[in-house]
Design a protein around this motif. Structure first.
Motif, PDB file in Angstrom:
ATOM      1  N   TRP A 171       0.829  -1.211   0.000  1.00 12.31           N
ATOM      2  CA  TRP A 171       0.000   0.000   0.000  1.00 12.31           C
ATOM      3  C   TRP A 171       0.858   1.253   0.000  1.00 12.31           C
ATOM      4  CZ3 TRP A 171      -3.699  -2.063   4.348  1.00 12.31           C
ATOM      5  CH2 TRP A 171      -4.594  -2.968   3.771  1.00 12.31           C
ATOM      6  N   GLY A 172       1.913   1.266   0.812  1.00 14.31           N
ATOM      7  CA  GLY A 172       2.771   2.442   0.865  1.00 14.31           C
ATOM      8  C   GLY A 172       3.515   2.671  -0.428  1.00 14.31           C
ATOM      9  N   THR A 194      -5.683   0.484  -0.513  1.00 14.99           N
ATOM     10  CA  THR A 194      -5.054   1.553  -1.287  1.00 14.99           C
ATOM     11  C   THR A 194      -6.117   2.357  -2.027  1.00 14.99           C
ATOM     12  OG1 THR A 194      -3.066   0.223  -1.619  1.00 14.99           O
ATOM     13  CG2 THR A 194      -3.408   2.070  -3.119  1.00 14.99           C
ATOM     14  N   LEU A 195      -6.094   3.652  -1.901  1.00 17.91           N
ATOM     15  CA  LEU A 195      -7.053   4.484  -2.614  1.00 17.91           C
ATOM     16  C   LEU A 195      -6.743   4.478  -4.117  1.00 17.91           C
ATOM     17  CD1 LEU A 195      -7.431   5.522   0.358  1.00 17.91           C
ATOM     18  CD2 LEU A 195      -8.019   7.741  -0.650  1.00 17.91           C
ATOM     19  N   THR A 196      -7.768   4.548  -4.931  1.00 17.21           N
ATOM     20  CA  THR A 196      -7.607   4.591  -6.379  1.00 17.21           C
ATOM     21  C   THR A 196      -7.120   5.965  -6.815  1.00 17.21           C
ATOM     22  OG1 THR A 196      -9.864   5.349  -6.791  1.00 17.21           O
ATOM     23  CG2 THR A 196      -9.524   2.953  -6.607  1.00 17.21           C
ATOM     24  N   LEU A 205     -11.561  11.058   4.568  1.00 19.07           N
ATOM     25  CA  LEU A 205     -10.988   9.730   4.795  1.00 19.07           C
ATOM     26  C   LEU A 205     -11.991   8.793   5.457  1.00 19.07           C
ATOM     27  CD1 LEU A 205      -7.424  10.818   5.973  1.00 19.07           C
ATOM     28  CD2 LEU A 205      -8.046   9.771   3.782  1.00 19.07           C
ATOM     29  N   VAL A 206     -12.834   9.323   6.348  1.00 17.79           N
ATOM     30  CA  VAL A 206     -13.867   8.499   6.975  1.00 17.79           C
ATOM     31  C   VAL A 206     -14.887   8.050   5.931  1.00 17.79           C
ATOM     32  CG1 VAL A 206     -15.779   8.515   8.622  1.00 17.79           C
ATOM     33  CG2 VAL A 206     -13.571   9.496   9.270  1.00 17.79           C
ATOM     34  N   ALA A 256     -11.636   3.856   3.973  1.00 14.73           N
ATOM     35  CA  ALA A 256     -10.287   3.290   3.906  1.00 14.73           C
ATOM     36  C   ALA A 256      -9.587   3.253   5.257  1.00 14.73           C
ATOM     37  CB  ALA A 256      -9.441   4.097   2.928  1.00 14.73           C
ATOM     38  N   LEU A 257     -10.203   3.804   6.305  1.00 19.29           N
ATOM     39  CA  LEU A 257      -9.559   3.840   7.608  1.00 19.29           C
ATOM     40  C   LEU A 257      -9.743   2.525   8.345  1.00 19.29           C
ATOM     41  CD1 LEU A 257     -10.390   7.399   9.017  1.00 19.29           C
ATOM     42  CD2 LEU A 257      -8.232   6.572   8.085  1.00 19.29           C
TER      43      LEU A 257
END
Length: 451
Positions: free
Chosen positions: A21-22, A203-205, A242-243, A247-248
């Motif tokens: 992910w990072g 992971t966000l798109t 983010l909430v 993805a949190l």
């Protein structure tokens, strides 16, 4: 044994997933980002120390000449930046206070001071195509008072004062747009570090990253004179996105400390992307009055016009490297009128024609959110022709070159306080004075941003 082996495999799988992910965010293309309608304001207080040296030789002389100078400035500058679909504008107002000291190899010394006021405005208008044709105008007005004192062993002490006023109005047309993309870089900083701390569950798109950057750009438009209230409002908006994204994985202390850290430090450096080509003319006028305490007084009138064509290019090669280039071809005419001794029959009228080619190429390196380094090379080729307007004294034309390497370093102690170190080393040749030699300078600047 089987259970321990199974647990070990699951641990490695989870660890590799978080590491992935990072890493995936490193491939995000900053150049695809487009700003929403924004307005940004900055008020900076800066103090700097600067110096320069020259080591040159004139062809008719056997020995080289050395010269050094050191001085300092205090600047107060207000900057305003606005970006919209059909408009991009900047405004800058500044106050400058400076002083300097220099001496040459013969023991001659000089002390000087400068007080200056300036205002600069640029307004660019686009059509329906965001990166299409544009028309640009604006103006620059500046006023300054400069005073110096020459003294030293076996040197007659003299004091002079120079008052100067200048104004210019550019008129340009062009195509293209260079976009500021540091908000997208800040979005990646936040997501990368949340992923490293295992705060995210996926992971966000690219589409979500783009939307996240838009939220970041928009929330910074709000004005709060209370920095604490501004920070609360901004972080609340980022947290809400983010909430909503789902993805949190957790919202504990690790999440909030990371979010606060990279919200405050993640957008400190400008990152740009795009290409612009433009051309235009800039008429200008300058008036100067030079007074020596005992000996003389003279005035100078200087109308001018400059025409130019230029290409600007900015490309984020990746999240850490920036590529920049500029080429400018310009030429102009200025009329120089000198009135000596309060109009007592002593005057001169000169025509000055010039043509120049200036090119610059550089790299920027952004290893983390607090530091960046810029390194590049610049070349200037020039031609000038100076002719006396009244007397039949002929004309004098000459060429010159200046090649230089530059290195800029920036470090942020806090979101408000930054240190900049800038330096260059160059080699200059001037046919007019049969002059060639090395030049260099450095500038150290400490800046505090009130907002």
């Amino acid at each position: 044994m089987k259970q321990r082996g199974l647990k070990g495999c699951l641990f490695l799988l989870v660890a590799s997933t978080f590491a992935a992910w990072g890493q995936e965010y490193k491939d995000y293309d900053l150049s695809q980002y487009r700003l929403p309608d924004i307005t940004r304001n900055e008020l900076d207080f800066s103090v700097n120390s600067e110096g320069d040296f020259t080591n040159y030789k004139i062809d008719s002389e056997e020995e080289r000449t050395r010269y050094s100078n050191i001085g300092g400035n205090l600047d107060v500058t207000f900057n305003r930046y606005r970006n919209a679909q059909h408009f991009r504008g900047t405004q800058r107002a500044g106050v400058q206070l400076s002083g300097g000291y220099s001496r040459n190899a013969m023991g001659a010394k000089n002390r000087s001071y400068l007080v200056g006021l300036s205002y600069d405005n640029s307004s660019r208008f686009y059509g329906d195509d965001y990166e299409g044709l544009f028309f640009e105008t604006g103006g620059l007005a500046a006023f300054s008072i400069f005073g110096d004192k020459d003294f030293g062993d076996d040197i007659r002490e003299t004091k002079t004062t120079l008052k100067n006023f200048s104004v210019s109005i550019p008129l340009r047309v062009g195509k293209g747009r260079i976009e500021r993309v540091e908000d997208a870089r800040q979005a990646i900083y936040i997501l990368e570090n949340l992923a490293k701390r295992k705060v995210l569950n996926r992971t966000l798109t690219d589409e979500e990253i783009y939307e996240f950057a838009q939220v970041i750009s928009t929330v910074k438009n709000k004005r709060f004179f209370d920095a604490r209230l501004r920070l609360i409002d901004e972080v609340t908006a980022v947290d809400s996105f983010l909430v909503r994204s789902g993805a949190l994985a957790t919202n504990g202390a690790s999440y909030f400390t990371t979010l606060y850290d990279y919200w405050m430090y993640g957008d400190l450096f400008e990152r740009k992307s795009g290409t612009e080509i433009s051309g235009g003319i800039t008429p200008g006028f300058e008036f100067a009055k030079d007074e020596e305490a005992i000996a003389y007084e003279h005035k100078r009138l200087n109308p001018s016009i400059v025409a130019d064509v230029r290409l600007d290019y900015e490309k984020p090669m990746n999240l850490y490297w920036q590529n920049s280039a500029m080429v400018r071809l310009y030429g102009g005419y200025e009329y120089l009128y000198y009135d000596y001794e309060n109009g007592a029959g002593m005057e001169s009228k000169l025509n000055n024609y010039n043509a120049n080619l200036n090119a610059r190429y550089g790299f920027g390196y952004y290893p983390n959110s607090r530091t960046n380094i810029n390194l590049g090379v610049e070349e200037l080729l020039s031609w000038n022709k100076l002719a006396n307007k009244d007397a039949d004294l002929g004309s004098d034309s000459y060429v010159g070159t200046h090649t230089s390497l530059y290195l800029d370093l920036y470090y942020y102690f806090s979101p408000q306080l930054r240190l900049a170190a800038e330096g260059n080393l160059g080699y200059r040749y001037s046919e007019r004075d049969s002059y060639n030699g090395w030049t260099g300078n450095f500038v150290l600047t400490l800046t505090y941003s009130l907002f």
